[in-house]
Design a protein around this motif. Sequence first.
Motif, PDB file in Angstrom:
ATOM      1  N   PHE A   1       0.818  -1.214   0.000  1.00  0.00           N
ATOM      2  CA  PHE A   1       0.000   0.000   0.000  1.00  0.00           C
ATOM      3  C   PHE A   1       0.856   1.270   0.000  1.00  0.00           C
ATOM      4  O   PHE A   1       0.316   2.372  -0.021  1.00  0.00           O
ATOM      5  CB  PHE A   1      -0.936   0.013   1.218  1.00  0.00           C
ATOM      6  N   LEU A   2       2.184   1.127   0.053  1.00  0.00           N
ATOM      7  CA  LEU A   2       3.087   2.279   0.058  1.00  0.00           C
ATOM      8  C   LEU A   2       3.675   2.497  -1.324  1.00  0.00           C
ATOM      9  O   LEU A   2       4.082   1.535  -1.989  1.00  0.00           O
ATOM     10  CB  LEU A   2       4.228   2.055   1.048  1.00  0.00           C
ATOM     11  N   TYR A   3       3.745   3.763  -1.741  1.00  0.00           N
ATOM     12  CA  TYR A   3       4.252   4.085  -3.068  1.00  0.00           C
ATOM     13  C   TYR A   3       5.308   5.177  -2.971  1.00  0.00           C
ATOM     14  O   TYR A   3       5.074   6.232  -2.402  1.00  0.00           O
ATOM     15  CB  TYR A   3       3.099   4.512  -3.984  1.00  0.00           C
ATOM     16  N   SER A   4       6.475   4.863  -3.514  1.00  0.00           N
ATOM     17  CA  SER A   4       7.598   5.787  -3.460  1.00  0.00           C
ATOM     18  C   SER A   4       7.510   6.810  -4.590  1.00  0.00           C
ATOM     19  O   SER A   4       7.024   6.507  -5.674  1.00  0.00           O
ATOM     20  CB  SER A   4       8.911   5.018  -3.579  1.00  0.00           C
ATOM     21  N   ARG A   5       8.034   8.021  -4.312  1.00  0.00           N
ATOM     22  CA  ARG A   5       8.066   9.068  -5.333  1.00  0.00           C
ATOM     23  C   ARG A   5       9.417   9.774  -5.279  1.00  0.00           C
ATOM     24  O   ARG A   5      10.015   9.894  -4.219  1.00  0.00           O
ATOM     25  CB  ARG A   5       6.966  10.111  -5.097  1.00  0.00           C
ATOM     26  N   LEU A   6       9.853  10.273  -6.413  1.00  0.00           N
ATOM     27  CA  LEU A   6      11.012  11.154  -6.438  1.00  0.00           C
ATOM     28  C   LEU A   6      10.507  12.581  -6.280  1.00  0.00           C
ATOM     29  O   LEU A   6       9.762  13.081  -7.125  1.00  0.00           O
ATOM     30  CB  LEU A   6      11.770  11.021  -7.753  1.00  0.00           C
ATOM     31  N   CYS A   7      10.900  13.238  -5.184  1.00  0.00           N
ATOM     32  CA  CYS A   7      10.511  14.629  -4.939  1.00  0.00           C
ATOM     33  C   CYS A   7      11.479  15.540  -5.677  1.00  0.00           C
ATOM     34  O   CYS A   7      12.666  15.606  -5.350  1.00  0.00           O
ATOM     35  CB  CYS A   7      10.527  14.919  -3.442  1.00  0.00           C
ATOM     36  N   LEU A   8      10.985  16.259  -6.682  1.00  0.00           N
ATOM     37  CA  LEU A   8      11.825  17.101  -7.518  1.00  0.00           C
ATOM     38  C   LEU A   8      12.122  18.432  -6.837  1.00  0.00           C
ATOM     39  O   LEU A   8      11.215  19.102  -6.343  1.00  0.00           O
ATOM     40  CB  LEU A   8      11.153  17.366  -8.871  1.00  0.00           C
ATOM     41  N   THR A   9      13.393  18.796  -6.805  1.00  0.00           N
ATOM     42  CA  THR A   9      13.821  20.105  -6.311  1.00  0.00           C
ATOM     43  C   THR A   9      14.603  20.803  -7.423  1.00  0.00           C
ATOM     44  O   THR A   9      15.065  20.161  -8.374  1.00  0.00           O
ATOM     45  CB  THR A   9      14.700  19.978  -5.062  1.00  0.00           C
ATOM     46  N   ASN A  10      14.734  22.128  -7.294  1.00  0.00           N
ATOM     47  CA  ASN A  10      15.336  22.858  -8.405  1.00  0.00           C
ATOM     48  C   ASN A  10      16.860  22.772  -8.472  1.00  0.00           C
ATOM     49  O   ASN A  10      17.477  23.412  -9.322  1.00  0.00           O
ATOM     50  CB  ASN A  10      14.873  24.332  -8.423  1.00  0.00           C
ATOM     51  N   ASP A  11      17.467  21.952  -7.598  1.00  0.00           N
ATOM     52  CA  ASP A  11      18.888  21.689  -7.754  1.00  0.00           C
ATOM     53  C   ASP A  11      19.150  20.365  -8.474  1.00  0.00           C
ATOM     54  O   ASP A  11      20.299  19.953  -8.656  1.00  0.00           O
ATOM     55  CB  ASP A  11      19.595  21.688  -6.392  1.00  0.00           C
ATOM     56  N   MET A  12      18.080  19.689  -8.885  1.00  0.00           N
ATOM     57  CA  MET A  12      18.197  18.474  -9.680  1.00  0.00           C
ATOM     58  C   MET A  12      18.118  18.861 -11.154  1.00  0.00           C
ATOM     59  O   MET A  12      17.060  19.270 -11.641  1.00  0.00           O
ATOM     60  CB  MET A  12      17.071  17.491  -9.339  1.00  0.00           C
ATOM     61  N   ASP A  13      19.224  18.749 -11.854  1.00  0.00           N
ATOM     62  CA  ASP A  13      19.227  19.173 -13.248  1.00  0.00           C
ATOM     63  C   ASP A  13      18.603  18.111 -14.151  1.00  0.00           C
ATOM     64  O   ASP A  13      18.190  17.037 -13.697  1.00  0.00           O
ATOM     65  CB  ASP A  13      20.644  19.523 -13.708  1.00  0.00           C
ATOM     66  N   VAL A  14      18.538  18.414 -15.424  1.00  0.00           N
ATOM     67  CA  VAL A  14      17.902  17.512 -16.382  1.00  0.00           C
ATOM     68  C   VAL A  14      18.643  16.177 -16.446  1.00  0.00           C
ATOM     69  O   VAL A  14      18.025  15.123 -16.611  1.00  0.00           O
ATOM     70  CB  VAL A  14      17.835  18.176 -17.771  1.00  0.00           C
ATOM     71  N   GLU A  15      19.957  16.216 -16.284  1.00  0.00           N
ATOM     72  CA  GLU A  15      20.731  14.971 -16.314  1.00  0.00           C
ATOM     73  C   GLU A  15      20.360  14.064 -15.139  1.00  0.00           C
ATOM     74  O   GLU A  15      20.313  12.840 -15.276  1.00  0.00           O
ATOM     75  CB  GLU A  15      22.231  15.284 -16.296  1.00  0.00           C
ATOM     76  N   TYR A  16      20.106  14.657 -13.981  1.00  0.00           N
ATOM     77  CA  TYR A  16      19.658  13.890 -12.822  1.00  0.00           C
ATOM     78  C   TYR A  16      18.347  13.171 -13.155  1.00  0.00           C
ATOM     79  O   TYR A  16      18.194  11.986 -12.872  1.00  0.00           O
ATOM     80  CB  TYR A  16      19.467  14.820 -11.626  1.00  0.00           C
TER      81      TYR A  16
END
Length: 241
Positions: A192-207
């Motif tokens: 019942f748990l679902y992981s997400r990537l929390c996007l921040t503005n220090d994560m560039d397009v390559e990340y």
Amino acid sequence: MIVLNYHELVEAAPSNAWCLTHETFDAHLTLCKNRLISPQSFLERCADPNASRNDAVLLTFDDGFMSDYTHIYAHYVTTGRIPGFMSFIPVDFVGSQGRLSWRMIEELDRGGVAIGSHGMAHVDLTSVSDVELGRELTVSKSMLEDRLGREVTLFAFPYGRFSRRVWDAALRAGYTHLFTIQLGHHRGFETFLYSRLCLTNDMDVEYMRRHLLDPDAMRGFVWRISTKLRLYRQLMHWRCR
């Protein structure tokens, strides 16, 4: 499946780390290409044991910012560029400056956006009393259901923080899908748990590119070893006591 987590989107000059520009979001969509799926498709795939491949991407937005309606819905959903998204609402913030109104939330719901609860006041649920925890979970759920005229079964933990006490209370309240902000595939260590990537503005397009290629690539040594030895679930249960 991969689940991405956004907050507010702005034209320029983000005010905090979780605020991204329209340009950055466009770059992310270009990377996702045809892998985006609707919330409905995501929920259907959750029951499929073969759906853990990185062949689909779900978009989610937290905190009920106005940009969910004025930008994402207006420019991407209504034009068919994206098939929908999940929007998690902290109910106490509805109608305040920069946040969605009830009218907007109701329109999003009718337009194919999956509305979920983000509690009442966006508090760390691991630090509140049992009474306050119950209120955060049940009152937010009932208020959303009263406005939308349907059951609300999606919940995102504020700040991504949870414990066994918190998830047990959420399940008792009637939620079936609980979202956090851990890295990795859509599936957490419980079904019942679902992981997400929390996007921040220090994560560039390559990340983002690397994450879409392999969401587990940035996990640590302990995760890799415990997963290989099939101990990850036990370790996380111990950690989340």
